[in-house]
Enzyme design. Sequence first.
Site, PDB file in Angstrom:
ATOM      1  N   LYS A 112      42.381  37.931  13.971  1.00  0.00           N
ATOM      2  CA  LYS A 112      41.701  36.961  13.098  1.00  0.00           C
ATOM      3  C   LYS A 112      41.444  37.567  11.736  1.00  0.00           C
ATOM      4  O   LYS A 112      41.568  36.895  10.710  1.00  0.00           O
ATOM      5  CB  LYS A 112      40.380  36.501  13.720  1.00  0.00           C
ATOM      6  N   LYS A 114      49.887  31.311  22.912  1.00  0.00           N
ATOM      7  CA  LYS A 114      49.014  30.523  23.791  1.00  0.00           C
ATOM      8  C   LYS A 114      48.709  29.184  23.117  1.00  0.00           C
ATOM      9  O   LYS A 114      48.690  29.102  21.876  1.00  0.00           O
ATOM     10  CB  LYS A 114      47.717  31.278  24.100  1.00  0.00           C
ATOM     11  N   LYS A 148      43.655  25.815  19.471  1.00  0.00           N
ATOM     12  CA  LYS A 148      43.217  24.856  18.442  1.00  0.00           C
ATOM     13  C   LYS A 148      43.809  25.204  17.088  1.00  0.00           C
ATOM     14  O   LYS A 148      43.986  24.346  16.243  1.00  0.00           O
ATOM     15  CB  LYS A 148      41.695  24.903  18.290  1.00  0.00           C
TER      16      LYS A 148
END
Length: 361
Positions: free
Chosen positions: A138, A222, A225
Amino acid sequence: MLGVSTASPDNRPAAGQAPNAPAPALVKRAFSGIQPTADSLHLGNYLGALKQWVALQDDYDCVYSVVDLHALTVSPEPEALRRRVRATAAQFLAAGVDPDKSILFVQSQVPQHAQLTWLLNCLTGFGEAGRMTQFKDKSTKLGSQGVTVGLFDYPVLMAADILLYDAQVVPVGEDQRQHLELSRTLAERLNSRFGEGTAQVPEALIVKATAKIHDLQEPAAKMSKTGHPAGIIELLDPPEVIVKRIKSAVTDSGTEVRWNPEEQPGLANLLGIYAALTGQSVEAIVAAYEGKMYGHLKQDLAQIVVEALAPFRERTALYLADPAQLDAILSSGAQRAEQIAATVYGRMAERFGLGPELPPA
Ligand code: AMP
Ligand code: TRP
């Protein structure tokens, strides 16, 4: 399957059942949480986590949370956050989390989560937190200007969530394995520093077959969102969107239905979803499609997903249509959660040397 709850839709306790009865002490405790970062959960959340939450309720004393403090790490708009907290809770209920059996609450309503995080911060190595791969991924995406201390501290808050309830099992998807390891390490550190019995060392419960549901467009990634918009199936998507997403899923080269996750990860992902939603084995499904094409499988799977999600959507809408009732469930859940959290936090704080010593038990 979705919607297996035994709770009445209006969540009145069944006759003779006290909603706030304390759980028997010998029952093992499970804890898990999902962030309210979208209006709808996706199929990965359901198959990887929520489905196990529902199944555990009969055998465990379960505590489930909408982890809004975690969601603050992505700087949501306040109104969107508030809406998503309710939407996420409504989806937990619609999937079968039963507030008469389990504690369902919003993380920020129980102040001990933030309090215990501070204590654990003071036991966590800077390098140890910096090695978390989710933080590294991230922070690479955000760049150093966008990375907050909150994002760095996220796994410590998660450890506090789990340790506050003395949870033995934590049902999650594969992507949380490393965070769970940190929670275990911190629990062991508490015990070696302050004595056995300071913290319960939790175990991850990761169901292999559904631990990682893949993105329909990028089968190596994966389902997430923040992934490819066409690669995700949201639980609240209307049927036509679901059908379109499944029909346009990437399914590698070839036409025959086989189980080969290495070479045909896209197809294997669809087979995994099919198996998880129908309860059939992958072998039985492959055998049933012998001589048929990918297209047949996709068509049938689209129908299976649409049918599994229809009652879920309806139930979610019912819960959302009555926000006062939803808030009442959450506030009663927060009270029950806080009773446990305050006791465990008190025990830990006292061992750190905060506050007066507790009288011997
Ligand atoms: P999050 O939406 O990141 O709060 O994730 C909530 C739960 O869903 C966690 O237990 C995750 O491990 C699980 N999860 C998220 N994405 C997937 C996926 N693609 N496959 C399986 N489990 C997932
Ligand atoms: N970090 C988890 C996720 O993104 C959510 C979470 C927060 C959680 N606290 C938790 C999961 C405690 C299990 C237990 O998926």
